[in-house]
Design an enzyme around this catalytic site. Structure first.
Site, PDB file in Angstrom:
ATOM      1  N   CYS A   1     -16.827  -4.127 -19.675  1.00 20.35           N
ATOM      2  CA  CYS A   1     -17.298  -3.797 -18.322  1.00 20.35           C
ATOM      3  C   CYS A   1     -18.550  -4.580 -17.933  1.00 20.35           C
ATOM      4  O   CYS A   1     -19.529  -4.583 -18.678  1.00 20.35           O
ATOM      5  CB  CYS A   1     -17.582  -2.302 -18.217  1.00 20.35           C
ATOM      6  SG  CYS A   1     -18.132  -1.807 -16.561  1.00 20.35           S
TER       7      CYS A   1
ATOM      8  N   CYS B   1     -24.404   1.654 -16.171  1.00 19.35           N
ATOM      9  CA  CYS B   1     -23.549   2.826 -15.991  1.00 19.35           C
ATOM     10  C   CYS B   1     -24.266   4.120 -16.368  1.00 19.35           C
ATOM     11  O   CYS B   1     -24.702   4.306 -17.517  1.00 19.35           O
ATOM     12  CB  CYS B   1     -22.282   2.677 -16.825  1.00 19.35           C
ATOM     13  SG  CYS B   1     -21.143   4.084 -16.681  1.00 19.35           S
TER      14      CYS B   1
ATOM     15  N   CYS C   1     -15.297   0.025 -22.034  1.00 23.99           N
ATOM     16  CA  CYS C   1     -16.690  -0.218 -21.666  1.00 23.99           C
ATOM     17  C   CYS C   1     -17.216  -1.538 -22.239  1.00 23.99           C
ATOM     18  O   CYS C   1     -18.115  -2.149 -21.675  1.00 23.99           O
ATOM     19  CB  CYS C   1     -17.567   0.952 -22.113  1.00 23.99           C
ATOM     20  SG  CYS C   1     -17.070   2.541 -21.402  1.00 23.99           S
TER      21      CYS C   1
ATOM     22  N   ASP D   1     -10.149   5.052  -3.252  1.00 26.55           N
ATOM     23  CA  ASP D   1      -8.939   5.460  -3.952  1.00 26.55           C
ATOM     24  C   ASP D   1      -9.345   6.045  -5.297  1.00 26.55           C
ATOM     25  O   ASP D   1     -10.524   6.147  -5.623  1.00 26.55           O
ATOM     26  CB  ASP D   1      -7.987   4.280  -4.135  1.00 26.55           C
ATOM     27  CG  ASP D   1      -8.407   3.414  -5.295  1.00 26.55           C
ATOM     28  OD1 ASP D   1      -9.632   3.245  -5.485  1.00 26.55           O
ATOM     29  OD2 ASP D   1      -7.548   2.916  -6.027  1.00 26.55           O
TER      30      ASP D   1
ATOM     31  N   GLU E   1       0.824  -1.218   0.000  1.00 26.38           N
ATOM     32  CA  GLU E   1       0.000   0.000   0.000  1.00 26.38           C
ATOM     33  C   GLU E   1       0.853   1.262   0.000  1.00 26.38           C
ATOM     34  O   GLU E   1       0.531   2.235  -0.667  1.00 26.38           O
ATOM     35  CB  GLU E   1      -0.960  -0.003   1.177  1.00 26.38           C
ATOM     36  CG  GLU E   1      -2.077  -1.042   1.070  1.00 26.38           C
ATOM     37  CD  GLU E   1      -2.957  -0.864  -0.167  1.00 26.38           C
ATOM     38  OE1 GLU E   1      -2.955   0.224  -0.756  1.00 26.38           O
ATOM     39  OE2 GLU E   1      -3.637  -1.819  -0.555  1.00 26.38           O
TER      40      GLU E   1
ATOM     41  N   TYR F   1      -7.104   6.663   3.018  1.00 26.55           N
ATOM     42  CA  TYR F   1      -7.162   5.536   2.082  1.00 26.55           C
ATOM     43  C   TYR F   1      -6.359   4.347   2.589  1.00 26.55           C
ATOM     44  O   TYR F   1      -6.853   3.211   2.634  1.00 26.55           O
ATOM     45  CB  TYR F   1      -6.671   5.923   0.675  1.00 26.55           C
ATOM     46  CG  TYR F   1      -6.322   4.680  -0.084  1.00 26.55           C
ATOM     47  CD1 TYR F   1      -7.346   3.866  -0.595  1.00 26.55           C
ATOM     48  CD2 TYR F   1      -5.011   4.223  -0.165  1.00 26.55           C
ATOM     49  CE1 TYR F   1      -7.050   2.654  -1.197  1.00 26.55           C
ATOM     50  CE2 TYR F   1      -4.714   3.018  -0.772  1.00 26.55           C
ATOM     51  CZ  TYR F   1      -5.726   2.239  -1.289  1.00 26.55           C
ATOM     52  OH  TYR F   1      -5.444   1.031  -1.861  1.00 26.55           O
TER      53      TYR F   1
ATOM     54  N   CYS G   1     -12.351   0.394 -16.229  1.00 29.87           N
ATOM     55  CA  CYS G   1     -12.875   1.763 -16.137  1.00 29.87           C
ATOM     56  C   CYS G   1     -11.722   2.738 -15.931  1.00 29.87           C
ATOM     57  O   CYS G   1     -11.646   3.466 -14.944  1.00 29.87           O
ATOM     58  CB  CYS G   1     -13.878   1.857 -14.989  1.00 29.87           C
ATOM     59  SG  CYS G   1     -14.911   3.334 -15.026  1.00 29.87           S
TER      60      CYS G   1
END
Length: 288
Positions: A201, A207, A198, A136, A35, A118, A191
């Site tokens: 997706c 969406c 798309c 995030d 992280e 975060y 995305c």
DNA sequence: AAGACGTGGGT
DNA sequence: TACCCAAGTCT
């Protein structure tokens, strides 16, 4: 349950990348190191450095036993080297205050150096299975599009955004954790900021942005980082000299790394102030 | 709260 | 070629 949940979770099952900090065998420390490294830095560049770190310092105590300068050196060219300093300081605090174990609570994590909202939520969630809103840049973009119908989120997290994410967070802990990593992955792989895929997706049909005809971003201009000739570039050059040197280097070596004397002197001072460099007794410079 | 803070790959 | 931007944090 939102209609988004099942398709996104199913998509993640089929398309998730296998990353060393994911999976059952990964330690909380491995997640924490990842992280820190992933803050503003792409996965592909983190992978090799993360592996080196975990091999060399398999626990927080192992890192804490080293000098902070070794952390900076091992950070390599990941960028934002203060993260290495903060990770070292966080490891030291974990040894001193948490028995050497990465804390599981958001508040304990949030109190450590280098850990903001975060990262605290991410470690609590991904390392310990806790239930937190993980916001995030990927998650924010996915929600901006799928839910709010705009191409990009605001410059900083808004209350409305947090409410959306909170409302969408599944109730039980394991599902909440899966959901968060799945939405992040969707943002990272499908995305994307530019040229979203798309066609691949799982929630394209749900969406809001796509339904609205993908209206172009019309908010305030997004900040573009300047670079050439900046203090950041100068600092990077100076620190690289130390990183690539064995021990300390004379001032002349640093002088040769950047032409503008006033800027070089200013950056040297700021690196010293940040604790990324130290002056030796002999008047030369070294990693801390 | 806007700006500083590294680096390198993608388009 | 430039510009975009990548799992943020800190002040």
């Amino acid at each position: 349950m939102s209609a988004l949940h099942d398709p996104v979770l199913a998509w993640y099952d089929d398309h998730a990348r296998e990353l060393p900090w994911r999976g059952v065998q990964a330690s909380a420390w491995s997640v924490m190191v990842s992280e820190f490294m992933l803050q503003q830095t792409p996965v592909a560049r983190v992978l090799p450095v993360h592996e080196q770190w975990l091999t060399r310092w398999p626990t927080p105590a192992d890192l804490a036993a080293e000098s902070s300068g070794e952390a900076v050196r091992a950070w390599g060219r990941l960028g934002y080297p203060r993260r290495a300093l903060r990770l070292h300081a966080a490891a030291t605090a974990i040894v001193a205050e948490h028995g050497g174990e990465v804390p599981a609570s958001y508040d304990d994590l949030r109190a450590l150096p280098g850990i903001g909202d975060y990262t605290a939520a991410a470690i609590a969630t991904f390392a310990h299975g806790r239930r937190h809103v993980v916001l995030d840049t990927n998650v924010r973009r996915v929600f901006a599009r799928a839910v709010s119908g705009v191409e990009f989120p605001a410059a900083s997290v808004t209350r409305a955004e947090r409410d959306v994410a909170q409302d969408l967070l599944p109730e039980d802990e394991p599902t909440a954790a899966s959901w968060s990593v799945a939405v992040m992955e969707l943002g990272a792989l499908v995305c994307t900021a530019a040229n979203p895929r798309c066609g691949d997706c799982p929630v394209a049909g749900l969406c809001a942005w796509r339904a609205a005809g993908k209206p172009a971003y019309d908010g305030p201009p997004r900040k573009v980082q300047t670079w050439a000739g900046t203090d950041r570039q100068c600092r990077g050059r100076l620190l690289a000299v130390l990183r690539d040197a064995e021990g300390s280097v004379p001032r002349a070596r640093l002088d040769a790394a950047w032409a503008d004397e006033a800027q070089r002197t200013r950056c040297l001072a700021s690196l010293l102030a940040d604790g990324l460099l130290v002056r030796t007794d002999a008047g030369s410079y070294a990693l801390p």
